[in-house]
Motif scaffolding. Structure first.
Motif, PDB file in Angstrom:
ATOM      1  N   TYR A  21       0.843  -1.291   0.075  1.00 29.91           N
ATOM      2  CA  TYR A  21       0.052   0.135  -0.045  1.00 29.91           C
ATOM      3  C   TYR A  21       0.839   1.393   0.047  1.00 29.91           C
ATOM      4  CZ  TYR A  21      -3.837   3.263   1.622  1.00 29.91           C
ATOM      5  OH  TYR A  21      -4.699   4.142   1.641  1.00 29.91           O
ATOM      6  N   PHE A  22       1.893   1.075   0.958  1.00 33.87           N
ATOM      7  CA  PHE A  22       2.888   2.585   0.829  1.00 33.87           C
ATOM      8  C   PHE A  22       3.784   2.440  -0.011  1.00 33.87           C
ATOM      9  CE2 PHE A  22       0.896   2.465   5.145  1.00 33.87           C
ATOM     10  CZ  PHE A  22       0.162   3.639   5.227  1.00 33.87           C
ATOM     11  N   SER A  23       3.926   1.435  -0.850  1.00 33.48           N
ATOM     12  CA  SER A  23       4.960   1.470  -1.982  1.00 33.48           C
ATOM     13  C   SER A  23       4.702   2.686  -2.996  1.00 33.48           C
ATOM     14  CB  SER A  23       5.073   0.199  -2.651  1.00 33.48           C
ATOM     15  OG  SER A  23       3.897  -0.373  -3.647  1.00 33.48           O
ATOM     16  N   ASP A  24       3.460   3.140  -3.109  1.00 35.89           N
ATOM     17  CA  ASP A  24       2.950   4.227  -3.725  1.00 35.89           C
ATOM     18  C   ASP A  24       3.823   5.546  -3.261  1.00 35.89           C
ATOM     19  OD1 ASP A  24       1.831   6.758  -5.055  1.00 35.89           O
ATOM     20  OD2 ASP A  24      -0.279   5.842  -4.869  1.00 35.89           O
ATOM     21  N   PRO A  25       4.581   6.188  -3.945  1.00 38.38           N
ATOM     22  CA  PRO A  25       5.264   7.229  -3.436  1.00 38.38           C
ATOM     23  C   PRO A  25       4.334   8.478  -3.018  1.00 38.38           C
ATOM     24  CG  PRO A  25       6.189   6.796  -5.720  1.00 38.38           C
ATOM     25  CD  PRO A  25       5.216   5.862  -5.416  1.00 38.38           C
ATOM     26  N   LYS A  26       3.208   8.563  -3.806  1.00 38.26           N
ATOM     27  CA  LYS A  26       2.432   9.656  -3.469  1.00 38.26           C
ATOM     28  C   LYS A  26       1.870   9.573  -2.178  1.00 38.26           C
ATOM     29  CE  LYS A  26       0.984   9.350  -8.276  1.00 38.26           C
ATOM     30  NZ  LYS A  26      -0.266   8.419  -8.951  1.00 38.26           N
ATOM     31  N   LYS A  27       1.830   8.407  -1.549  1.00 31.08           N
ATOM     32  CA  LYS A  27       1.313   8.141  -0.164  1.00 31.08           C
ATOM     33  C   LYS A  27       2.120   8.836   0.894  1.00 31.08           C
ATOM     34  CE  LYS A  27      -1.849   5.136  -0.969  1.00 31.08           C
ATOM     35  NZ  LYS A  27      -3.207   5.714  -1.113  1.00 31.08           N
ATOM     36  N   ASN A  28       3.405   9.227   0.260  1.00 30.84           N
ATOM     37  CA  ASN A  28       4.561   9.811   1.310  1.00 30.84           C
ATOM     38  C   ASN A  28       4.728   9.262   2.815  1.00 30.84           C
ATOM     39  OD1 ASN A  28       6.173  12.066   1.483  1.00 30.84           O
ATOM     40  ND2 ASN A  28       4.901  13.305   2.484  1.00 30.84           N
ATOM     41  N   VAL A  29       4.723   7.832   2.789  1.00 34.51           N
ATOM     42  CA  VAL A  29       4.687   7.123   4.046  1.00 34.51           C
ATOM     43  C   VAL A  29       5.751   6.149   3.600  1.00 34.51           C
ATOM     44  CG1 VAL A  29       3.776   5.580   5.648  1.00 34.51           C
ATOM     45  CG2 VAL A  29       2.545   7.549   4.853  1.00 34.51           C
ATOM     46  N   LYS A  30       6.717   5.845   4.308  1.00 35.51           N
ATOM     47  CA  LYS A  30       7.689   4.716   4.314  1.00 35.51           C
ATOM     48  C   LYS A  30       7.711   4.031   5.586  1.00 35.51           C
ATOM     49  CE  LYS A  30      12.782   4.264   4.354  1.00 35.51           C
ATOM     50  NZ  LYS A  30      14.128   4.858   4.518  1.00 35.51           N
ATOM     51  N   VAL A  31       7.759   2.751   5.172  1.00 32.55           N
ATOM     52  CA  VAL A  31       7.878   1.561   6.109  1.00 32.55           C
ATOM     53  C   VAL A  31       9.512   1.458   6.122  1.00 32.55           C
ATOM     54  CG1 VAL A  31       7.702  -0.665   6.828  1.00 32.55           C
ATOM     55  CG2 VAL A  31       5.937   0.297   5.464  1.00 32.55           C
ATOM     56  N   LYS A  32       9.827   1.896   7.491  1.00 30.96           N
ATOM     57  CA  LYS A  32      11.353   2.164   7.661  1.00 30.96           C
ATOM     58  C   LYS A  32      12.054   0.755   8.147  1.00 30.96           C
ATOM     59  CE  LYS A  32      14.283   4.948  10.572  1.00 30.96           C
ATOM     60  NZ  LYS A  32      14.491   6.445  10.769  1.00 30.96           N
ATOM     61  N   LEU A  33      11.243   0.014   8.678  1.00 37.09           N
ATOM     62  CA  LEU A  33      12.293  -1.232   9.160  1.00 37.09           C
ATOM     63  C   LEU A  33      10.828  -2.187   9.738  1.00 37.09           C
ATOM     64  CD1 LEU A  33      14.707  -2.532  10.289  1.00 37.09           C
ATOM     65  CD2 LEU A  33      14.210  -1.355  12.522  1.00 37.09           C
ATOM     66  N   LEU A  34      11.159  -3.340   9.630  1.00 36.90           N
ATOM     67  CA  LEU A  34      10.506  -4.524  10.306  1.00 36.90           C
ATOM     68  C   LEU A  34      11.518  -5.046  11.538  1.00 36.90           C
ATOM     69  CD1 LEU A  34       8.337  -7.061  10.503  1.00 36.90           C
ATOM     70  CD2 LEU A  34      10.079  -8.175   8.878  1.00 36.90           C
ATOM     71  N   ILE A  35      10.758  -5.324  12.582  1.00 33.64           N
ATOM     72  CA  ILE A  35      11.241  -5.993  13.717  1.00 33.64           C
ATOM     73  C   ILE A  35      10.485  -7.031  14.099  1.00 33.64           C
ATOM     74  CG2 ILE A  35      11.992  -5.616  16.135  1.00 33.64           C
ATOM     75  CD1 ILE A  35      12.122  -2.605  15.693  1.00 33.64           C
ATOM     76  N   THR A  36      11.378  -8.231  14.145  1.00 35.62           N
ATOM     77  CA  THR A  36      10.413  -9.368  14.694  1.00 35.62           C
ATOM     78  C   THR A  36      11.324 -10.046  15.727  1.00 35.62           C
ATOM     79  OG1 THR A  36       9.573 -11.532  13.903  1.00 35.62           O
ATOM     80  CG2 THR A  36      11.979 -10.991  12.951  1.00 35.62           C
ATOM     81  N   ASP A  37      10.706 -10.974  16.452  1.00 39.67           N
ATOM     82  CA  ASP A  37      10.975 -11.657  17.823  1.00 39.67           C
ATOM     83  C   ASP A  37      11.128 -13.196  17.481  1.00 39.67           C
ATOM     84  OD1 ASP A  37       8.268 -12.129  17.192  1.00 39.67           O
ATOM     85  OD2 ASP A  37       7.997 -12.729  19.301  1.00 39.67           O
ATOM     86  N   ASN A  38      11.135 -13.351  16.195  1.00 37.37           N
ATOM     87  CA  ASN A  38      11.272 -14.677  15.808  1.00 37.37           C
ATOM     88  C   ASN A  38      12.088 -14.926  14.480  1.00 37.37           C
ATOM     89  OD1 ASN A  38      10.607 -17.463  14.750  1.00 37.37           O
ATOM     90  ND2 ASN A  38       8.428 -17.010  14.713  1.00 37.37           N
ATOM     91  N   LYS A  39      13.162 -15.619  14.759  1.00 34.66           N
ATOM     92  CA  LYS A  39      14.353 -15.675  13.572  1.00 34.66           C
ATOM     93  C   LYS A  39      13.628 -16.673  12.662  1.00 34.66           C
ATOM     94  CE  LYS A  39      16.988 -19.374  16.091  1.00 34.66           C
ATOM     95  NZ  LYS A  39      18.116 -19.545  16.827  1.00 34.66           N
ATOM     96  N   LYS A  40      12.769 -17.274  12.873  1.00 35.64           N
ATOM     97  CA  LYS A  40      12.162 -18.388  11.857  1.00 35.64           C
ATOM     98  C   LYS A  40      10.970 -17.938  11.077  1.00 35.64           C
ATOM     99  CE  LYS A  40      14.020 -22.410  14.372  1.00 35.64           C
ATOM    100  NZ  LYS A  40      13.677 -23.578  14.859  1.00 35.64           N
ATOM    101  N   ALA A  41      10.521 -16.597  11.412  1.00 34.45           N
ATOM    102  CA  ALA A  41       9.217 -16.249  10.854  1.00 34.45           C
ATOM    103  C   ALA A  41       9.348 -15.680   9.545  1.00 34.45           C
ATOM    104  CB  ALA A  41       8.816 -14.723  11.410  1.00 34.45           C
ATOM    105  N   PHE A  42       8.267 -16.287   8.583  1.00 37.80           N
ATOM    106  CA  PHE A  42       8.176 -16.070   7.342  1.00 37.80           C
ATOM    107  C   PHE A  42       8.186 -14.569   6.935  1.00 37.80           C
ATOM    108  CE2 PHE A  42       6.168 -16.256   3.004  1.00 37.80           C
ATOM    109  CZ  PHE A  42       7.163 -16.922   2.406  1.00 37.80           C
ATOM    110  N   VAL A  43       7.726 -13.950   7.851  1.00 34.67           N
ATOM    111  CA  VAL A  43       7.634 -12.357   7.537  1.00 34.67           C
ATOM    112  C   VAL A  43       8.941 -12.084   6.908  1.00 34.67           C
ATOM    113  CG1 VAL A  43       8.188 -11.647   9.855  1.00 34.67           C
ATOM    114  CG2 VAL A  43       6.792  -9.837   8.377  1.00 34.67           C
ATOM    115  N   ILE A  44      10.066 -12.504   7.529  1.00 31.82           N
ATOM    116  CA  ILE A  44      11.598 -12.116   7.032  1.00 31.82           C
ATOM    117  C   ILE A  44      11.806 -12.193   5.809  1.00 31.82           C
ATOM    118  CG2 ILE A  44      13.908 -12.544   7.672  1.00 31.82           C
ATOM    119  CD1 ILE A  44      13.244 -13.628  10.229  1.00 31.82           C
TER     120      ILE A  44
END
Length: 192
Positions: A21-44
């Motif tokens: 959603y925020f990959s659109d530069p017109k949104k003027n919002v940046k996802v700065k960082l993902l923090i995870t507590d799980n080294k095996k999480a698929f979100v990585i």
């Protein structure tokens, strides 16, 4: 440009929906960082796919919950951002982090709060044969799913649905509405 930090523990579908959603530069919002507590999480893997940096503070590598929370707090304090977004983050934030970032941490929950707080909300609402389920986006406070409600969307549970079909439809609502509500919150902080 507003910046958000996302905390996630698992599969990461909400994380990816927010990033897209925020990959659109017109949104003027940046996802700065993902923090995870799980080294095996698929979100990585999802963070690599969408090109977002990921910081892993593996909960199980820490000696205690307090050690983990101190590491997380130190990392957050070292960063400049506007909002913390919980997206399937399976830890309860300690009071001192919640107070430090008051009204700057949001969460999504797969039920119409205050019903079905905590874990397994989708399964519990389905098994109780509710007529409606839904999602709630709320600020995080010191309780479990007790923070001020920002947005709710209900979903009629059809009689022929399986649990899997119900869960699929809950996730569709999450992916549709969570990024939009995050954007509204960021605009309210001070125009973007």
């Amino acid at each position: 440009m507003k910046e958000i930090i996302i905390l996630a523990s698992g599969n990461g579908t909400n994380f990816e929906a927010i990033c897209n959603y925020f990959s659109d530069p017109k949104k003027n919002v940046k996802v700065k960082l993902l923090i995870t507590d799980n080294k095996k999480a698929f979100v990585i893997k999802r963070s690599q796919k969408v090109g977002i940096d990921c910081w892993v503070i593996d909960y199980h590598s820490c000696k205690s919950r307090e050690e983990y929370n101190k590491k997380l707090f130190a990392l957050l304090k070292s960063l400049d951002f506007d909002l913390i977004v919980l997206a399937g983050y399976m830890r309860i934030l300690p009071d001192y982090i919640v107070k430090y970032y008051e009204k700057r941490i949001v969460n999504i929950h797969p039920s119409l709060l205050p019903n079905y707080k905590g874990l397994n909300a989708i399964e519990r609402s389905f098994n109780n044969r509710e007529s409606y389920g839904g999602i709630t986006i709320h600020y995080v406070d010191e309780g479990v799913d007790t923070g001020e409600i920002i947005f709710q969307k209900n979903l009629k549970i059809l009689k022929n649905w399986t649990l899997e079909k119900y869960e699929e439809n809950i996730h569709k609502l999450e992916h549709q509405y969570y990024p939009q509500i995050i954007e509204k919150i960021l605009k309210s902080i001070s125009g973007i």
